[in-house]
Write an enzyme that holds these catalytic residues in place. Structure first.
Site, PDB file in Angstrom:
ATOM      1  N   ASN A   1      65.132 -26.759  11.412  1.00  6.77           N
ATOM      2  CA  ASN A   1      64.713 -26.974  12.602  1.00  6.77           C
ATOM      3  C   ASN A   1      62.441 -26.949  12.781  1.00  6.77           C
ATOM      4  O   ASN A   1      62.214 -27.818  13.398  1.00  6.77           O
ATOM      5  CB  ASN A   1      65.112 -26.552  14.040  1.00  6.77           C
ATOM      6  CG  ASN A   1      66.462 -26.755  14.094  1.00  6.77           C
ATOM      7  OD1 ASN A   1      66.719 -28.580  14.187  1.00  6.77           O
ATOM      8  ND2 ASN A   1      67.202 -25.998  14.508  1.00  6.77           N
TER       9      ASN A   1
ATOM     10  N   HIS B   1      73.943 -33.411   9.713  1.00  6.80           N
ATOM     11  CA  HIS B   1      74.652 -32.410   9.563  1.00  6.80           C
ATOM     12  C   HIS B   1      76.127 -32.671   8.607  1.00  6.80           C
ATOM     13  O   HIS B   1      76.425 -33.898   8.733  1.00  6.80           O
ATOM     14  CB  HIS B   1      75.580 -31.933  11.598  1.00  6.80           C
ATOM     15  CG  HIS B   1      74.292 -31.722  12.070  1.00  6.80           C
ATOM     16  ND1 HIS B   1      73.869 -32.465  12.738  1.00  6.80           N
ATOM     17  CD2 HIS B   1      74.229 -30.680  12.363  1.00  6.80           C
ATOM     18  CE1 HIS B   1      72.981 -31.757  13.898  1.00  6.80           C
ATOM     19  NE2 HIS B   1      72.975 -30.985  13.255  1.00  6.80           N
TER      20      HIS B   1
ATOM     21  N   GLY C   1      70.146 -26.554  17.072  1.00 10.52           N
ATOM     22  CA  GLY C   1      68.990 -26.249  17.414  1.00 10.52           C
ATOM     23  C   GLY C   1      67.842 -25.285  17.387  1.00 10.52           C
ATOM     24  O   GLY C   1      66.852 -25.027  18.020  1.00 10.52           O
TER      25      GLY C   1
END
Length: 228
Positions: free
Chosen positions: A120, A206, A92
């Site tokens: 991100n 991912h 994150g």
């Protein structure tokens, strides 16, 4: 097994922040898991390679030894290269967050600093000037701490959700910064992995175990010129 134990020894988890399920479970967003994989290495004769990034570096959804930094450690050991890899990935993480925690991470000698941040920012639509400024500030601070540290910048691309202009300008940030700072560039960290379902977890973002093996090769193609 010795290589794995070596990597685990230096992979001391100093901070764990979670927003729900354990980080071994995949989610639909790279920002939903905030587990930190940050280590401090005791002084030794070995040189240190520090991977500083987000969930892609942290190996979100996988076992520790399946993430590409651990695979790089295995490659180094197999070649008899005396380096210790540190995984400082935080799921994150944005460039702003990385900038804020960098001073603490650099409280150790780092010979090679691999900077993998920005994905991100792009997915959140953060202004491009802010992303570029933060990445430059990180590069500057690493150089300030130790002018001999070699920096490798991981290039990133994002889906066209934010529009073609934003997507194109985002992609340009990384090669431009690499050229301006005369540092090594991994053209696109997820080359050959992004957008391929079989190489990603269910969230489609991912990399899977197989995906991380390809990411390792993408990283090694550039890193080998730095460490050999």
């Amino acid at each position: 097994m010795q290589d794995l134990l070596k990597f685990r020894y230096f992979f001391l988890i100093l901070l764990l922040i979670s927003c729900g399920d354990a980080p071994k479970k995949a989610s639909s967003s790279p920002d939903s898991d905030n587990s930190s994989n940050t280590t401090v290495v005791p002084e030794s004769a070995e040189k240190v390679i520090l991977f500083f990034g987000d969930s892609l570096t942290a190996g979100y959804g996988l076992e520790l030894e399946e993430a590409f930094p651990a695979l790089i450690q295995n490659r180094l050991d197999s070649l008899g290269l005396d380096y210790t890899v540190i995984n400082s990935g935080l799921s994150g993480e944005t460039t702003s967050g990385g900038r804020n925690r960098l001073n603490w991470v650099l409280n150790q000698k780092v010979d090679v600093f691999v900077l993998e941040l920005g994905a991100n920012d792009g997915l959140r639509g953060i202004p491009l000037t802010e992303t570029r400024s933060n990445l430059q500030a990180i590069i500057d601070l690493v150089k300030e701490k130790n002018a001999d540290t070699q920096i490798v910048l991981a290039g990133m691309q994002i889906p066209p959700n934010m529009g073609p202009e934003y997507t194109t300008e985002f992609r340009k940030i990384f090669p431009e910064l690499a050229e301006e700072n005369q540092i090594a560039l991994i053209p696109f960290l997820l080359e050959g992995v992004a957008g391929i379902p079989d190489l990603n977890l269910e969230d489609g973002i991912h990399p899977s175990t197989e995906g991380h093996q390809i990411v390792r090769d993408n990283v090694w193609a550039v890193l080998k010129e730095v460490v050999q």
